[in-house]
Structures are given as C-alpha cells and as structure tokens.
Design a protein around this motif. Structure first.
Motif, PDB file in Angstrom:
ATOM      1  N   SER A   7       7.677  -6.375  12.048  1.00 23.57           N
ATOM      2  CA  SER A   7       7.367  -5.196  12.852  1.00 23.57           C
ATOM      3  C   SER A   7       6.726  -4.137  11.971  1.00 23.57           C
ATOM      4  O   SER A   7       6.592  -4.311  10.750  1.00 23.57           O
ATOM      5  CB  SER A   7       8.645  -4.631  13.480  1.00 23.57           C
ATOM      6  N   THR A   9       8.087  -1.402  11.236  1.00 23.71           N
ATOM      7  CA  THR A   9       9.166  -0.985  10.328  1.00 23.71           C
ATOM      8  C   THR A   9       9.241  -1.909   9.128  1.00 23.71           C
ATOM      9  O   THR A   9       9.422  -1.456   7.983  1.00 23.71           O
ATOM     10  CB  THR A   9      10.511  -0.981  11.078  1.00 23.71           C
ATOM     11  N   THR A  10       9.075  -3.218   9.361  1.00 25.81           N
ATOM     12  CA  THR A  10       9.072  -4.183   8.264  1.00 25.81           C
ATOM     13  C   THR A  10       7.963  -3.867   7.272  1.00 25.81           C
ATOM     14  O   THR A  10       8.177  -3.870   6.051  1.00 25.81           O
ATOM     15  CB  THR A  10       8.860  -5.615   8.808  1.00 25.81           C
ATOM     16  N   ALA A  12       6.443  -0.998   6.859  1.00 21.48           N
ATOM     17  CA  ALA A  12       6.712   0.291   6.212  1.00 21.48           C
ATOM     18  C   ALA A  12       7.637   0.111   5.018  1.00 21.48           C
ATOM     19  O   ALA A  12       7.407   0.688   3.939  1.00 21.48           O
ATOM     20  CB  ALA A  12       7.316   1.257   7.225  1.00 21.48           C
ATOM     21  N   LYS A  13       8.665  -0.709   5.190  1.00 20.36           N
ATOM     22  CA  LYS A  13       9.594  -0.960   4.074  1.00 20.36           C
ATOM     23  C   LYS A  13       8.890  -1.712   2.947  1.00 20.36           C
ATOM     24  O   LYS A  13       9.120  -1.432   1.765  1.00 20.36           O
ATOM     25  CB  LYS A  13      10.788  -1.764   4.577  1.00 20.36           C
ATOM     26  N   SER A  18       5.185   5.435   5.453  1.00 19.58           N
ATOM     27  CA  SER A  18       5.855   5.769   6.705  1.00 19.58           C
ATOM     28  C   SER A  18       5.366   4.846   7.816  1.00 19.58           C
ATOM     29  O   SER A  18       4.269   4.291   7.754  1.00 19.58           O
ATOM     30  CB  SER A  18       5.580   7.223   7.081  1.00 19.58           C
ATOM     31  N   SER A  19       6.189   4.707   8.852  1.00 15.26           N
ATOM     32  CA  SER A  19       5.791   3.880   9.991  1.00 15.26           C
ATOM     33  C   SER A  19       4.535   4.437  10.654  1.00 15.26           C
ATOM     34  O   SER A  19       3.673   3.673  11.130  1.00 15.26           O
ATOM     35  CB  SER A  19       6.938   3.814  11.016  1.00 15.26           C
ATOM     36  N   SER A  23       1.063   2.409  11.161  1.00 12.60           N
ATOM     37  CA  SER A  23       0.486   2.269  12.503  1.00 12.60           C
ATOM     38  C   SER A  23      -0.964   2.717  12.523  1.00 12.60           C
ATOM     39  O   SER A  23      -1.826   2.051  13.111  1.00 12.60           O
ATOM     40  CB  SER A  23       1.307   3.083  13.506  1.00 12.60           C
TER      41      SER A  23
END
Length: 335
Positions: A7, A9-10, A12-13, A18-19, A23
């Motif tokens: 995702s 979030t994945t 971003a990590k 940042s997400s 995006s």
C-alpha cells in the motif's frame, strides 16, 4: 494464504517519506522532485505495488488512461505498429496506460471521441487523420478536454506533432528534377486531411518553381485498393517520367504494373520514383528509387510524452512539434 498487497503506507515506510509525498509521486505531480519520484517508483517495483485504479478514479476522477482513437485507415499503414509502440514506450514507467479504441464502423470520427469522453474512459486523447476544420478538435477545445493530434489543423493552437509533408514533397520534386525529370505526378492520400493538402501544396509549389509539369493525380489515391493502383498504373503511368509516392505499400502493385507494361524504373530509365516510407518494406524492393524515412516510433513517443506533460501541467501553452524530413536516399542502385 495470499501475501498482503503493498500500500501507500508500505511505500512510505520503505522510503522514509510521508504518505502524501508518495501519493503525489505516484500520481506524477510536478511538485515532486525527480529524484524523489525515482525513489518512490523503485520502492513500488521492489514491493510489487499496484495502484487500485478504481479507488483512484473514485477519489480523483482520473482514470490515468490515455486513449488513442484509431482511424479505420490506420490499420492499413505499415508504420502503424511502430506508432503504437512509440506511444506505449512514452508511458513506460509512469502511472498511465494506453488503450486503443478503433473508430466505430458506420459512425463519424466525432462519435468515437464523444463516446470516450461521455463515458469517462480516459484523461486524454490522441487523434490522427486531422482535417483543417476538424470537428473532433473543435468539440474537444469547446469541452476543455486534453488531447493531442498527429497532424495539424487550421483551428486555434493545440498540442500537435507532425511530419513536414510539404517539405518532403518539395524535396522529392527537387530530387527528380535534378535527375532530368520534367513530367511529374504525385499519388496522394484520400482528399480531406491536412497532410494530404500539405503534400499537394508542397508538390505544386516546387514544380512551379522548378519550371516542370506537375500533376496531383485525382483518378486514384493511396488509400485505394492495390488493384485500383495497378490498373491506374497500367493505363496512365507512361505519361510521367517521375512519380512521388507518400506511402510505401502501393509501391508493390505500382511496380508490378510498370513491369507488366514494359516500363523500367530507376536513373536513366523510363520512370523514377521518390517515396516516403515508415516500415522496412523498401529494403526488400530491388528496383532503384529515391526514399525518405518517416519515423513513426519517434512520432508516437513525442505524442505520448507531450500528453504526460499536459497531465502534469494542464496550463502549459499549446505545443506544435514538426519533424523535418531527412534527405532522400537512392535505394538499390546498381553500379
């Protein structure tokens, strides 16, 4: 058990961003630095990330799709495959993909454009076979919908890519005249398109300036059947000592008809040919002729690249790119 899908979030990590930045990078936002976008795309490849296009469409109204409306004559052009490959290659590595929608049989070209827009199938369009007062271009300009054309129009400025057909025609005349040819003809595409008019105009001006007879042949077009071209050649080609062809496929029936009529082709023979081509076919024709290459892959790539720029910056001024023809070469001359 299926592994969990990667995702935003994945990513971003994985990138330490940042997400929101991830995006924007995936969406091709102009505000994201190139090195940041490359970092996100690399992570996306490593994590096998695939965007949920349905979710993106619901959230943003964007399809991340570029649609090519295929004129029904496109499929008969030998360079069409390279044109499509160029379009697709331009989108490679981006979040956009290409769909090809043939013009619906029995319907106008405008109907096909309206079909795409009214159903929300794409964020932008690629059009070919433009006319000076093209109804599709006029309608899209009224709608404010992103598009680009392969070919020019006489309408207000819009994104376009084109080949300098008028320059090719003039170069072809100059080449034939330099060989001592004085009775020239040009086989044109079907009337109505801008590029057919550019070819005719460039040919006529060059013939007038060179003081030779020049005829835009009306009895047959390059879009007619091979049999029609064969029969015209048998009946009429002997009236000319030089012919300009703006596509290579008709060369085969034309050469067959000339051979069947006892007419030889090449320097010092009955007739010389000057041909614009966009495929490898002329490499396998053994009669000598003059040839000029139109790079359809480059054209497709330029169209796709410009549309990506338009998606990223909708307020960009209109761009018109015109590719100059290379010098004509003599193919398959014998010593």
């Amino acid at each position: 058990m299926q592994p969990r899908k990667a995702s935003i979030t994945t990513l971003a990590k994985a990138t330490g961003l940042s997400s929101a930045t991830v995006s924007r990078a995936l969406a091709g936002a102009a505000s994201v630095l190139p090195e940041t976008r490359d970092k996100v795309l690399q992570a996306a490849r490593e994590q096998h990330y695939v965007r949920d296009r349905a979710a993106v469409h619901l959230k943003t109204g964007k399809t991340h799709t570029l649609a090519f409306i295929q004129d029904r004559q496109d499929a008969t052009q030998l360079g069409f495959k390279d044109f499509l490959l160029g379009l697709g290659d331009a989108l490679q590595g981006t979040d956009y993909h290409l769909i090809v929608l043939p013009q619906v049989a029995g319907h106008s070209a405008l109907d096909s454009v309206q079909y795409v827009i009214e159903r929300g199938l794409a964020d932008g369009l690629v059009l070919t076979y433009t006319a000076p007062q093209d109804a599709r271009v006029r309608w899209l300009q009224d709608q404010g919908f992103p598009f680009i054309t392969y070919g020019r129009t006489a309408l207000p400025a819009h994104d376009s890519v084109d080949f300098a057909n008028e320059s090719f025609a003039a170069m072809a005349v100059a080449t034939l005249v330099a060989q001592g040819r004085k009775r020239l003809g040009i086989l044109l595409p079907a009337a109505g398109t801008t590029f057919a008019q550019h070819l005719a105009d460039g040919f006529a001006r060059a013939c007038q300036q060179s003081g030779v007879a020049g005829e835009g042949i009306a009895a047959v077009s390059l879009d007619d059947s091979p049999e029609a071209i064969y029969q015209w050649t048998r009946a009429q080609a002997a009236a000319f000592d030089g012919l300009v062809l703006t596509r290579e496929a008709p060369v085969l029936p034309l050469l067959s008809a000339l051979a069947d009529s006892g007419l030889r082709v090449g320097p010092g023979q009955h007739l010389e040919l000057a041909i614009k081509y966009s495929s490898p076919l002329p490499q396998y024709i053994r009669q000598p002729f003059w040839a000029c290459f139109e790079d359809m892959h480059r054209a497709g790539h330029a169209l796709g690249s410009r549309m990506l720029a338009r998606f990223a910056q909708p307020d960009l001024p209109a761009s018109q790119a015109i590719f100059s023809p290379p010098t004509l070469e003599l193919f398959h001359a014998t010593s």
